[in-house]
Scaffold this active site. Structure first.
Site, PDB file in Angstrom:
ATOM      1  N   HIS A 316       0.857  -1.187   0.000  1.00  0.00           N
ATOM      2  CA  HIS A 316       0.000   0.000   0.000  1.00  0.00           C
ATOM      3  C   HIS A 316       0.884   1.225   0.000  1.00  0.00           C
ATOM      4  O   HIS A 316       1.930   1.227   0.651  1.00  0.00           O
ATOM      5  CB  HIS A 316      -0.911   0.005   1.236  1.00  0.00           C
ATOM      6  CG  HIS A 316      -2.071   0.910   1.084  1.00  0.00           C
ATOM      7  ND1 HIS A 316      -1.983   2.257   1.341  1.00  0.00           N
ATOM      8  CD2 HIS A 316      -3.331   0.677   0.655  1.00  0.00           C
ATOM      9  CE1 HIS A 316      -3.155   2.805   1.087  1.00  0.00           C
ATOM     10  NE2 HIS A 316      -3.991   1.883   0.669  1.00  0.00           N
ATOM     11  N   ASP A 374      -7.952  -5.543   0.127  1.00  0.00           N
ATOM     12  CA  ASP A 374      -8.399  -6.336  -1.014  1.00  0.00           C
ATOM     13  C   ASP A 374      -7.958  -7.789  -0.947  1.00  0.00           C
ATOM     14  O   ASP A 374      -8.465  -8.626  -1.683  1.00  0.00           O
ATOM     15  CB  ASP A 374      -7.869  -5.719  -2.318  1.00  0.00           C
ATOM     16  CG  ASP A 374      -8.639  -4.471  -2.662  1.00  0.00           C
ATOM     17  OD1 ASP A 374      -9.824  -4.421  -2.302  1.00  0.00           O
ATOM     18  OD2 ASP A 374      -8.060  -3.556  -3.247  1.00  0.00           O
TER      19      ASP A 374
END
Ligand code: ACO
Length: 440
Positions: A316, A374
């Site tokens: 991320h 996710d």
């Protein structure tokens, strides 16, 4: 660079000195409520003749915002001061929408009114049904979403004047309310089933499940555990500060484009596999790996810089510790699988083993790569019966409130200007034009 506090004005600034010309410039140092201080470089070019260079915005704040706060090192995500863990556990999606849009959790009376107002905007213009028929049945639902949401400005002319706060609010309600209907219609169209109209007696999440999975010829029973998980997934994806799709919405909006066009731009950006398309990509990746025994070979490919393979659902831009949303969704994942009596979900087993191995691997540890939201959302959505192509669509449904809250904040900000980054030109310098007959 030196940092100074001006005690008279109680402000801070940094002094940048160009060691070649020995010229200095004082730039204001801004402090938010939380997070690192920010150097205000708006006068830099005018005073020094230099631009800054920051592709990917690695060290650039594009706006001031009071909606969402993230501390990536500590794994903190808060909306209007409330932690995502508290919101996911104690709140519901309609409350979170109210919080993001208006800055406060609603009182009971405000909640009732808000839910009523959203519910009564869930139907779409009947003419929109025909719009779907222009798509191929095998179109990706995100392609349909981009087209249909962009087309809303052709159907709702009375909420496109962005200078009118009332019209802005009507557009906001319409987008939040209609997005599940549009998403479910995209799915129904792809499988050749009739569109299912929204039901006003259901909650936002229940209504979405109903429009997705009901058929006109029989009663559809909504499983409360599944509806609860759906609501939590919506909460977890509601907003995430200035990510790629939100920044796209802001940039599109900065030119004065109408809200429906701006949200369509956000949907397009979200679709990419490095952003919202990752949940779909995770499932494809797990299917490709197929078996636990194949994990080491797959990770070798991921680590090989000459191979473009990424470990999808890992990493991320902001979280370098853990993604707090991943922890919440992992819990929901187990609850849904238990409720649906899915004892053995090979993809979940595979995902957990992949996570375990990756988290012990020096490549991922040294780069601070952790599972993001996710990584698990695809597994839970698959268990709930959503086809893979709909995963990113669900993300778009949930993120609409974040986009629209950020859009409202930006339009209401009188200091906002058209977004116009500059560049470092690396092309050919000035040269004389060569007539066609002299080339070659
Ligand atoms: N698999 C393998 N290596 C990775 C991964 C990954 N998923 N993510 C980052 N890296 C590596 C990079 O290759 C780079 O290695 P290097 O230093 O040897 O060159 C290093 O880790 C740093 O990565 P960056 O690319 O600089 O990180 P950036 O912040 O630009 O990218 C991103 C973040 C786009 C999320 C990236 O991690 C990625 O593509 N992950 C997979 C897709 C994904 O899951 N996206 C969902 C994001 S969350 C969301 O949208 C809700």
């Amino acid at each position: 660079m030196t940092e100074t506090r001006d005690t008279e004005s109680d402000s801070e600034y940094v002094t940048l000195t160009d060691s070649v010309s020995n010229k200095s410039v004082d730039l204001p140092l801004l402090s938010g409520t939380e997070g690192p201080k920010v150097i205000d470089i708006r006068r830099l070019y005018a005073e020094t003749g230099y631009f800054t260079f920051d592709p990917g915005y690695m060290a650039t704040g594009s706006c001031a915002s009071n909606i969402t706060y993230i501390d990536g090192d500590k794994g903190i995500l808060r909306h209007r001061g409330y932690s995502i863990e508290d919101l996911a556990e104690h709140s519901d999606f309609m409350e979170v929408c109210h919080l993001l849009l208006f800055g406060e959790l609603p009182t009971p009376a405000q909640k009732e009114k808000f839910e009523h107002d959203i519910t009564y905007h869930t139907m779409v213009h009947e003419q929109l049904n025909f719009f779907y028929r222009g798509f191929r049945r095998d179109a990706h639902p995100m392609a349909i979403m981009c087209g249909v949401v962009g087309a809303l400005s052709a159907f709702y002319h009375d909420s496109t004047d962005i200078t009118d706060p009332h019209q802005r609010m009507v557009a906001s309600y319409r987008l939040i309310a209609k997005m599940p209907t549009i998403a479910a219609m995209a799915y129904k169209f792809s499988i050749g089933q009739p569109f299912i109209y929204p039901r006003n007696d259901l909650s936002y999440a229940e209504n979405f499940l109903h429009m997705m999975f009901a058929v006109p010829c029989e009663t559809y029973e909504i499983n409360p555990v599944v509806a609860d998980a759906m609501d939590r997934i919506f909460i977890l994806h509601a907003d995430h500060e200035q990510n790629a799709s939100t920044s796209t919405v802001r940039l599109a909006a900065s030119s004065g484009a109408n809200p429906f066009a701006c949200i369509a731009a956000g949907i397009a950006s979200l679709w990419g596999p490095a952003h919202g398309g990752a949940n779909e990509a995770v499932l494809k990746m797990l299917t490709e790996i197929g078996h636990k025994k194949n994990i080491p070979a797959y990770l070798d490919r991921v680590k090989d810089k000459s191979d473009a393979t990424m470990l999808m659902g890992f990493g991320h831009r902001v979280y370098k510790n853990y993604d707090p949303r991943a922890a919440v969704i992992q819990k929901s994942c187990h609850a849904v699988l238990n409720e649906l009596d899915i004892k053995d979900e090979p993809l979940l087993d595979l995902a957990m083993e992949l996570e375990r191995i990756a988290l012990e691997d020096e490549y991922f540890v040294s780069r601070k790569l952790f599972p993001n939201v996710d990584f698990y959302s695809g597994i839970i959505l698959k268990a709930m019966g959503f086809p893979i192509g709909m995963f990113t669509v669900l993300f778009a449904v949930a993120r609409t409130v974040g986009w629209i809250a950020q859009w409202n904040e930006m339009i209401a900000d009188e200091s906002q200007k058209i977004g116009r980054p500059r560049q470092l030109y690396t092309g050919v310098g000035k040269r004389p034009y060569v007539p066609l007959e002299e080339r070659g």
